[in-house]
Design a protein around this motif. Structure first.
Motif, PDB file in Angstrom:
ATOM      1  N   THR A  69      -3.008   2.506 -17.727  1.00  0.00           N
ATOM      2  CA  THR A  69      -2.458   1.874 -16.526  1.00  0.00           C
ATOM      3  C   THR A  69      -2.686   0.368 -16.531  1.00  0.00           C
ATOM      4  O   THR A  69      -1.768  -0.413 -16.265  1.00  0.00           O
ATOM      5  CB  THR A  69      -3.092   2.491 -15.266  1.00  0.00           C
ATOM      6  N   SER A  70      -3.922  -0.053 -16.836  1.00  0.00           N
ATOM      7  CA  SER A  70      -4.270  -1.476 -16.747  1.00  0.00           C
ATOM      8  C   SER A  70      -3.701  -2.301 -17.892  1.00  0.00           C
ATOM      9  O   SER A  70      -3.384  -3.483 -17.712  1.00  0.00           O
ATOM     10  CB  SER A  70      -5.788  -1.637 -16.701  1.00  0.00           C
ATOM     11  N   LEU A 119       0.818  -1.211   0.000  1.00  0.00           N
ATOM     12  CA  LEU A 119       0.000   0.000   0.000  1.00  0.00           C
ATOM     13  C   LEU A 119       0.854   1.266   0.000  1.00  0.00           C
ATOM     14  O   LEU A 119       0.445   2.300  -0.533  1.00  0.00           O
ATOM     15  CB  LEU A 119      -0.935  -0.004   1.217  1.00  0.00           C
ATOM     16  N   SER A 166       3.379   1.124  -3.744  1.00  0.00           N
ATOM     17  CA  SER A 166       2.747   1.235  -5.066  1.00  0.00           C
ATOM     18  C   SER A 166       2.485   2.682  -5.471  1.00  0.00           C
ATOM     19  O   SER A 166       2.961   3.123  -6.532  1.00  0.00           O
ATOM     20  CB  SER A 166       1.448   0.421  -5.086  1.00  0.00           C
ATOM     21  N   PRO A 167       1.744   3.468  -4.671  1.00  0.00           N
ATOM     22  CA  PRO A 167       1.537   4.868  -5.100  1.00  0.00           C
ATOM     23  C   PRO A 167       2.825   5.687  -5.073  1.00  0.00           C
ATOM     24  O   PRO A 167       3.025   6.567  -5.918  1.00  0.00           O
ATOM     25  CB  PRO A 167       0.512   5.404  -4.087  1.00  0.00           C
ATOM     26  N   LEU A 168       3.730   5.378  -4.120  1.00  0.00           N
ATOM     27  CA  LEU A 168       4.983   6.129  -4.057  1.00  0.00           C
ATOM     28  C   LEU A 168       5.836   5.868  -5.292  1.00  0.00           C
ATOM     29  O   LEU A 168       6.452   6.792  -5.850  1.00  0.00           O
ATOM     30  CB  LEU A 168       5.743   5.738  -2.789  1.00  0.00           C
ATOM     31  N   LEU A 185       4.711   5.012  -8.270  1.00  0.00           N
ATOM     32  CA  LEU A 185       4.078   5.689  -9.399  1.00  0.00           C
ATOM     33  C   LEU A 185       4.446   7.164  -9.424  1.00  0.00           C
ATOM     34  O   LEU A 185       4.737   7.730 -10.493  1.00  0.00           O
ATOM     35  CB  LEU A 185       2.559   5.519  -9.332  1.00  0.00           C
ATOM     36  N   LEU A 186       4.445   7.800  -8.256  1.00  0.00           N
ATOM     37  CA  LEU A 186       4.812   9.216  -8.203  1.00  0.00           C
ATOM     38  C   LEU A 186       6.271   9.420  -8.585  1.00  0.00           C
ATOM     39  O   LEU A 186       6.610  10.312  -9.373  1.00  0.00           O
ATOM     40  CB  LEU A 186       4.560   9.762  -6.799  1.00  0.00           C
ATOM     41  N   TRP A 196      -6.326   7.371 -18.688  1.00  0.00           N
ATOM     42  CA  TRP A 196      -5.482   6.925 -17.575  1.00  0.00           C
ATOM     43  C   TRP A 196      -5.730   5.466 -17.227  1.00  0.00           C
ATOM     44  O   TRP A 196      -4.794   4.696 -17.020  1.00  0.00           O
ATOM     45  CB  TRP A 196      -5.747   7.806 -16.360  1.00  0.00           C
ATOM     46  N   TRP A 197      -7.013   5.063 -17.160  1.00  0.00           N
ATOM     47  CA  TRP A 197      -7.322   3.714 -16.702  1.00  0.00           C
ATOM     48  C   TRP A 197      -6.822   2.651 -17.678  1.00  0.00           C
ATOM     49  O   TRP A 197      -6.164   1.690 -17.273  1.00  0.00           O
ATOM     50  CB  TRP A 197      -8.824   3.569 -16.482  1.00  0.00           C
TER      51      TRP A 197
END
Length: 218
Positions: free
Chosen positions: A125-126, A34, A37-39, A41-42, A121-122
């Motif tokens: 990304t996917s 958790l 993953s977002p870190l 991506l940034l 975006w979706w």
């Protein structure tokens, strides 16, 4: 040692210690996913974030989790919270690093095509980013899971939290060497089982990857 190991398999306290070690290690791995993953991506997709955080990340990565045990004991005492804090601090780096490397491997031509077709975006990304970073993510999770178990056992040995590590220290203090080595064997087998579990999950998740097809042909 082997006789004592098989004896421990029938002792309820042994399985409670295994649960105390594994449950916190897996909860720590969930928090790592958790957080990383977002870190990632940034850091991987936003250049100002990447340039402003590299120094902090390179500073924190070499710090061994054992060195943070006094801080964890001060904040939480010999508790699962202390163990969870050390697991996250020590095992987050393999997954975070692998995710960042995976983002760097995203095919530039495919990304340009996604922008040209305005996939959004979706879909980008996917259909593009996730398949590109999945091999790196699975490798990072496997390494982080193994490190999480190691940190959990070491924290239990030094910090006094409940689990296999604490039982090893108690057996050593009591002079029960056969029990001590049996518990060490159990900790090693636990690491092997977790590693094997991630490897077995890798095949169905990456059936499309060339490395899996080559492995299947062999």
């Amino acid at each position: 040692m082997l006789a004592e190991f098989f004896h421990q398999l029938g002792v309820g306290g042994f399985w409670l210690a295994v649960w105390n070690t594994v449950s916190v290690a897996m909860l720590g791995l969930l928090l790592i996913v958790l957080i990383a993953s977002p870190l990632a991506l940034l850091i991987g997709l936003v250049r100002p974030v990447r340039e402003s955080t590299w120094f902090v990340l390179e500073f924190l990565k070499p710090i061994p989790p054992v060195a943070l045990i006094p801080l964890g004991l001060l904040l939480w005492g010999p508790s699962p919270g202390m163990k969870l804090f050390l697991i996250v601090m020590g095992a987050v780096w393999p997954l975070l690093t692998q995710l960042i490397y995976g983002l760097k491997e995203v095919n530039g031509i495919s990304a340009d095509m996604a922008r040209s077709y305005r996939l959004g975006w979706w879909l980008t990304t996917s259909r593009l980013i996730v398949p590109s970073i999945l091999p790196f993510a699975l490798t990072g999770m496997r390494i982080s899971a193994s490190i999480a178990v190691v940190i959990a056992v070491v924290t239990e040995m030094i910090g006094g939290a409940a689990g296999l590590g604490q039982n090893i220290v108690v057996a050593q203090s009591a002079g029960a060497l056969s029990e001590m080595y049996a518990l060490i064997l159990a900790a090693g087998l636990l690491g092997l089982l977790i590693n094997a579990g991630f490897r077995s999950a890798q095949k169905p998740l990456m059936f499309w990857h060339p490395s899996m097809r080559q492995e299947g042909n062999l």
